[in-house]
Design a protein around this motif. Structure first.
Motif, PDB file in Angstrom:
ATOM      1  N   THR A 104       0.847  -1.184   0.000  1.00 43.09           N
ATOM      2  CA  THR A 104       0.000   0.000   0.000  1.00 43.09           C
ATOM      3  C   THR A 104       0.889   1.243   0.000  1.00 43.09           C
ATOM      4  O   THR A 104       1.580   1.515   0.980  1.00 43.09           O
ATOM      5  N   SER A 105       0.929   1.940  -1.124  1.00 39.38           N
ATOM      6  CA  SER A 105       1.710   3.174  -1.279  1.00 39.38           C
ATOM      7  C   SER A 105       3.092   3.048  -0.647  1.00 39.38           C
ATOM      8  O   SER A 105       3.452   3.819   0.252  1.00 39.38           O
ATOM      9  N   ALA A 197      -3.201   2.050  -3.809  1.00 42.89           N
ATOM     10  CA  ALA A 197      -2.863   3.443  -3.522  1.00 42.89           C
ATOM     11  C   ALA A 197      -4.143   4.256  -3.427  1.00 42.89           C
ATOM     12  O   ALA A 197      -5.072   4.062  -4.222  1.00 42.89           O
ATOM     13  N   ALA A 199      -6.349   7.371  -4.096  1.00 45.46           N
ATOM     14  CA  ALA A 199      -6.365   8.293  -5.229  1.00 45.46           C
ATOM     15  C   ALA A 199      -5.922   9.702  -4.837  1.00 45.46           C
ATOM     16  O   ALA A 199      -5.448  10.458  -5.685  1.00 45.46           O
ATOM     17  N   ASP A 201      -3.627  10.431  -2.346  1.00 47.85           N
ATOM     18  CA  ASP A 201      -2.390  10.356  -1.570  1.00 47.85           C
ATOM     19  C   ASP A 201      -1.383  11.349  -2.145  1.00 47.85           C
ATOM     20  O   ASP A 201      -1.010  11.259  -3.314  1.00 47.85           O
ATOM     21  N   PRO A 206      -0.099   8.303  -6.338  1.00 43.22           N
ATOM     22  CA  PRO A 206      -0.597   7.052  -6.923  1.00 43.22           C
ATOM     23  C   PRO A 206       0.136   6.671  -8.208  1.00 43.22           C
ATOM     24  O   PRO A 206       0.296   5.482  -8.495  1.00 43.22           O
ATOM     25  N   THR A 207       0.607   7.660  -8.963  1.00 40.49           N
ATOM     26  CA  THR A 207       1.347   7.354 -10.188  1.00 40.49           C
ATOM     27  C   THR A 207       2.640   6.589  -9.880  1.00 40.49           C
ATOM     28  O   THR A 207       3.072   5.752 -10.667  1.00 40.49           O
ATOM     29  N   SER A 209       3.061   4.461  -7.296  1.00 41.34           N
ATOM     30  CA  SER A 209       2.673   3.087  -6.973  1.00 41.34           C
ATOM     31  C   SER A 209       2.302   2.316  -8.237  1.00 41.34           C
ATOM     32  O   SER A 209       2.612   1.122  -8.365  1.00 41.34           O
ATOM     33  N   ALA A 210       1.625   2.990  -9.179  1.00 36.67           N
ATOM     34  CA  ALA A 210       1.242   2.327 -10.427  1.00 36.67           C
ATOM     35  C   ALA A 210       2.482   1.948 -11.235  1.00 36.67           C
ATOM     36  O   ALA A 210       2.563   0.842 -11.801  1.00 36.67           O
ATOM     37  N   PHE A 221      -2.296  -3.297 -10.056  1.00 36.85           N
ATOM     38  CA  PHE A 221      -2.448  -2.021  -9.360  1.00 36.85           C
ATOM     39  C   PHE A 221      -3.919  -1.655  -9.266  1.00 36.85           C
ATOM     40  O   PHE A 221      -4.664  -1.768 -10.241  1.00 36.85           O
ATOM     41  N   GLU A 223      -6.326   1.573  -7.630  1.00 37.91           N
ATOM     42  CA  GLU A 223      -6.428   2.882  -6.978  1.00 37.91           C
ATOM     43  C   GLU A 223      -7.726   2.934  -6.172  1.00 37.91           C
ATOM     44  O   GLU A 223      -8.799   2.621  -6.690  1.00 37.91           O
TER      45      GLU A 223
END
Length: 252
Positions: A104-105, A197, A199, A201, A206-207, A209-210, A221, A223
């Protein structure tokens, strides 16, 4: 019953909080406290100065105890934020020990250029700023009594929050919130992986984590809407639904 070793983030109360309490209804959820976070370091841990040390500690001490019973269910590994970084370090060292991985993130992997920062500087932000950047609804933090939140905590809770911040600096100040060697080994993490992640954060975008999920061979992944850095606290029902479904699929 399957087992979930969940490694907590910085500034989060220990124990099965939020979605972890829901997961504990049909999963054996283990939430250890990282050495130095709210507790004194022993003579051995006094020498540790990296997240790699924490990862080796869990692999040497906690995990063998969890896998020693051959009749127990599979062991799943999860981590959030700082705990996600530790989980990644563990997964590249011993992916065969875990049935799946939930992140998670997570901090830990630098994806931008050498002069850019991937993460907010949580070691310099004051508590109000951490809440503002980390929560989709900062007011919800009042009810959860997060360590580091500026009002309403007991003296012992404040002391724990300061100890956590000092421990974070010890393990993650330089290089800042990442291990430059970790990215080159992500390809060995072949276990089913779920990367989540919030949305909204703004501590770990989130980008990021993706993009990290794209570097892991078996990762998906997702969101989580209307959540910041702590979706397991801010959207516990949705987090529980996603993780429970994932763990059941990984166990099948």
């Amino acid at each position: 019953m399957s087992r979930l070793l969940f490694l907590h983030d910085v500034d989060v109360l220990p124990g099965p909080v939020g979605a972890l309490r829901l997961l504990a209804e049909d999963t054996d959820v283990v939430v250890p406290r990282h050495p130095g976070f709210g507790t004194p370091l022993d003579d051995v841990a006094e020498q540790w100065d990296s997240v790699a040390d924490l990862a080796q500690h869990y692999l040497s001490d906690a995990v063998p105890a969890l896998v020693s019973d051959p009749t127990a269910g599979p062991l799943h590994l999860a981590g959030a934020g700082f705990g996600g970084w530790i989980a990644l370090e563990m997964a590249v060292r011993a992916p065969h020990l875990f049935a799946s991985l939930v992140l998670t993130s997570p901090y830990g992997v630098k994806l931008s250029g050498p002069r850019e920062r991937d993460f907010a500087d949580i070691m310099l932000l004051d508590p109000d700023e951490v809440v503002e950047l980390g929560w989709a609804d900062p007011a919800a933090c009042h009810d959860l009594r997060m360590p580091g939140f500026p009002t309403g905590l007991t003296d012992s809770e404040y002391a724990r929050a300061f100890a956590d911040r000092a421990a974070l600096a010890r393990y993650a100040w330089k290089p800042f919130l990442h291990d430059p060697r970790l990215r080159r080994w992500l390809h060995v993490v072949t276990v089913p992986t779920l990367v989540l992640a919030g949305a909204r954060d703004r501590l770990v975008p989130p980008t990021h984590s993706a993009e990290l999920a794209g570097l892991l061979p078996a990762a998906r992944f997702v969101e989580v809407p209307d959540a910041g850095h702590y979706p397991y606290l801010e959207r516990p029902d949705e987090f529980h639904r996603l993780v429970r479904s994932f763990l059941r699929g990984a166990h099948a």
